[in-house]
Motif scaffolding. Structure first.
Motif, PDB file in Angstrom:
ATOM      1  N   PHE A   8     -17.363  12.467 -28.421  1.00  0.00           N
ATOM      2  CA  PHE A   8     -16.193  11.588 -28.358  1.00  0.00           C
ATOM      3  C   PHE A   8     -16.530  10.189 -27.856  1.00  0.00           C
ATOM      4  N   ALA A   9     -17.788   9.799 -27.967  1.00  0.00           N
ATOM      5  CA  ALA A   9     -18.213   8.433 -27.655  1.00  0.00           C
ATOM      6  C   ALA A   9     -19.373   8.098 -28.576  1.00  0.00           C
ATOM      7  N   ASP A  10     -19.587   6.807 -28.824  1.00  0.00           N
ATOM      8  CA  ASP A  10     -20.701   6.418 -29.680  1.00  0.00           C
ATOM      9  C   ASP A  10     -22.017   6.697 -28.955  1.00  0.00           C
ATOM     10  N   GLY A  11     -23.053   6.868 -29.728  1.00  0.00           N
ATOM     11  CA  GLY A  11     -24.359   7.154 -29.152  1.00  0.00           C
ATOM     12  C   GLY A  11     -25.402   7.275 -30.243  1.00  0.00           C
ATOM     13  N   VAL A  12     -26.574   7.704 -29.850  1.00  0.00           N
ATOM     14  CA  VAL A  12     -27.693   7.894 -30.779  1.00  0.00           C
ATOM     15  C   VAL A  12     -28.125   9.358 -30.730  1.00  0.00           C
ATOM     16  N   PRO A  68     -32.056  12.412 -37.109  1.00  0.00           N
ATOM     17  CA  PRO A  68     -32.664  12.045 -35.824  1.00  0.00           C
ATOM     18  C   PRO A  68     -32.698  10.526 -35.658  1.00  0.00           C
ATOM     19  N   GLY A  69     -32.240  10.061 -34.489  1.00  0.00           N
ATOM     20  CA  GLY A  69     -32.245   8.631 -34.205  1.00  0.00           C
ATOM     21  C   GLY A  69     -31.085   7.859 -34.794  1.00  0.00           C
ATOM     22  N   GLN A  70     -30.158   8.542 -35.473  1.00  0.00           N
ATOM     23  CA  GLN A  70     -29.046   7.846 -36.119  1.00  0.00           C
ATOM     24  C   GLN A  70     -27.964   7.449 -35.111  1.00  0.00           C
ATOM     25  N   GLN A  71     -27.462   6.238 -35.248  1.00  0.00           N
ATOM     26  CA  GLN A  71     -26.307   5.798 -34.477  1.00  0.00           C
ATOM     27  C   GLN A  71     -25.078   6.524 -35.022  1.00  0.00           C
ATOM     28  N   LEU A  72     -24.308   7.162 -34.145  1.00  0.00           N
ATOM     29  CA  LEU A  72     -23.179   7.973 -34.605  1.00  0.00           C
ATOM     30  C   LEU A  72     -22.155   7.135 -35.359  1.00  0.00           C
ATOM     31  N   LEU A  94     -28.617  25.207 -30.728  1.00  0.00           N
ATOM     32  CA  LEU A  94     -28.941  23.996 -31.493  1.00  0.00           C
ATOM     33  C   LEU A  94     -29.620  22.932 -30.631  1.00  0.00           C
ATOM     34  N   HIS A  95     -29.269  22.889 -29.353  1.00  0.00           N
ATOM     35  CA  HIS A  95     -29.837  21.880 -28.440  1.00  0.00           C
ATOM     36  C   HIS A  95     -29.618  20.456 -28.965  1.00  0.00           C
ATOM     37  N   LEU A  96     -28.480  20.225 -29.621  1.00  0.00           N
ATOM     38  CA  LEU A  96     -28.160  18.879 -30.086  1.00  0.00           C
ATOM     39  C   LEU A  96     -27.889  17.982 -28.884  1.00  0.00           C
ATOM     40  N   ALA A  97     -28.448  16.786 -28.894  1.00  0.00           N
ATOM     41  CA  ALA A  97     -28.232  15.872 -27.782  1.00  0.00           C
ATOM     42  C   ALA A  97     -28.089  14.446 -28.294  1.00  0.00           C
ATOM     43  N   CYS A  98     -27.248  13.666 -27.603  1.00  0.00           N
ATOM     44  CA  CYS A  98     -27.065  12.258 -27.929  1.00  0.00           C
ATOM     45  C   CYS A  98     -27.208  11.434 -26.663  1.00  0.00           C
TER      46      CYS A  98
END
Length: 432
Positions: A345-349, A377-381, A418-422
């Motif tokens: 719910f916030a912008d990030g990478v 990977p590395g994409q700006q949301l 999944l270990h998804l992280a931003c």
């Protein structure tokens, strides 16, 4: 029996498994027709897309047995245009536009049912745009045409109204302008004279339980084959999950089916699938149409497969081939199923994204799951396409189970695995 050549507009990797899981899939040969990037990224030019599609079809040496799609504009409108040119089956362009143009759709709903919110147009060209007369706060502002919930804003007062209008003014042309090419192909009724494709719709906010009805029209008969519940994140208008089948009482489901039949008959859909989103308020027992879509929801394909034994793509394919589109019922492996939206719910990478091999391992270890990760990977949301105005989708997680508790457990296990992280990032993608 010879294979049927089926051209799929916007065919992408995420939907291939579901298409290949339809009954008699060995009879079909799927051909991609334009990419999602060509269809939905950046400026849209309908004439250019038609030219590209026709080059592909004209150079094909076999038979063209069906042209299908399960995305919104421009895919939904390209299907009837190309089908008419190549002699394949589809509903009319006018019936599609009556769904896609949100203002025209409301006018058609008004002729068939009372189950809709108060609505009106906002003059974006006025020096000081105002809410339509008779439409009160809180309300939603949205372009007559947009992808997903792009440029849709919930507003509760004049200040938020003005802010939303400015955002819509800036972005409405990307889809609205090319849509006018489609409107120019139709004989529009008097109530649509001068409306165009770059119009902003205001409608009073609805509350209650959000529900989706899916069905098709075949030989003039409207059939509803499924009703799903849509559950938002707490305190948000963003979906947490779609769950099938609906848990609403049968009397409410019957009313939803009846309203759906009246609306689709009014719109004039023929030989095509549809999905209608509703709000049902259990406190007042009131049902309201949120929006009508001239296609089934590809988001629900796995859910129907888990519960009924066939993805809903099955009905689309059979209709396009002139065959019986009847869906199997409760012949799947599980009693219930859900599509979960794992959101940020916030912008990030996106700094930690699992590989395809890791995703396949998780799916093997947790039966009855299918996972689609969105960012690279590395994409700006904020650079991702087709996001709503309030959140970013990191993954879609499909789960099948015999209870809601089992669906939740599988989802939680998938998210943990999944270990998804931003990482939070500034406007230019730098760490803030």
């Amino acid at each position: 029996m010879s294979e049927k050549n089926i051209f799929v507009l916007g065919l992408e990797e995420a939907n291939l498994p579901a298409l290949n899981d339809v009954p008699d899939a060995d009879r079909y040969r799927f051909h991609p027709l334009l990419t999602i990037k060509e269809l939905q990224v950046g400026e849209v030019s309908v004439p250019d897309l038609l030219d590209k599609a026709q080059q592909v079809l004209d150079s094909f040496e076999g038979s063209i047995d069906a042209i299908v799609g399960y995305w919104d504009f421009p895919v939904s409108t390209l299907v009837p245009i190309l089908s008419e040119r190549y002699g394949t089956r589809s509903t009319s362009l006018e019936s599609v536009v009556k769904c896609e143009h949100k203002y025209w759709s409301r006018l058609e709903q008004e002729k068939a049912v009372d189950s809709h919110p108060r609505f009106g147009r906002v003059d974006l060209h006025a020096d000081t745009p105002r809410p339509p007369e008779g439409v009160g706060f809180p309300m939603w502002l949205k372009p007559a045409l947009a992808y997903s919930s792009e440029l849709a804003y919930g507003v509760k007062d004049e200040t938020e109204f003005r802010t939303a209008v400015e955002k819509i003014r800036t972005g409405i042309g990307r889809v609205g302008q090319p849509f006018e090419y489609i409107l120019d192909r139709l004989d529009l009724p008097p109530e649509m004279t001068g409306v165009g494709g770059q119009v902003c719709l205001a409608e009073e906010a609805l509350s209650g339980i959000q529900v989706a009805v899916e069905g098709y029209v075949h030989d003039g008969e409207v059939t509803v084959y499924g009703v799903l519940d849509s559950i938002d994140y707490p305190g948000s208008s963003s979906f947490l999950r779609h769950q099938y089948p609906s848990t609403l009482p049968e009397a409410v489901l019957q009313r939803l089916r009846g309203i759906s039949r009246r609306v689709m008959r009014q719109i004039g859909t023929q030989e095509a699938t549809f999905s209608i989103e509703y709000f049902y308020d259990p406190h007042t027992d009131v049902i309201n149409v949120l929006e009508v879509n001239p296609r089934h929801s590809q988001s629900h394909a796995e859910l129907f497969q888990y519960v009924d034994g066939a993805p809903n793509h099955h009905a689309m394919l059979r209709l396009a081939l002139g065959e019986d589109p009847a869906m199997p019922h409760r012949q799947g492996r599980y009693k219930t199923a859900a599509k979960w939206y794992y959101r940020w719910f916030a912008d990030g990478v996106a700094c930690a994204v699992p590989s395809p091999e890791e995703i396949q391992r998780i799916e093997r270890e947790i039966p009855g799951t299918r996972i689609h990760v969105i960012p690279e990977p590395g994409q700006q949301l904020s650079d991702m396409e087709q996001q709503d105005s309030y959140s970013f989708e990191l993954a879609h997680v499909f789960t099948g189970g015999d209870s809601e508790e089992e669906l939740r457990e599988k989802y939680d296990h998938c998210v943990a695995a999944l270990h998804l992280a931003c990482e939070k990032a500034g406007p230019a993608g730098r760490d803030s």
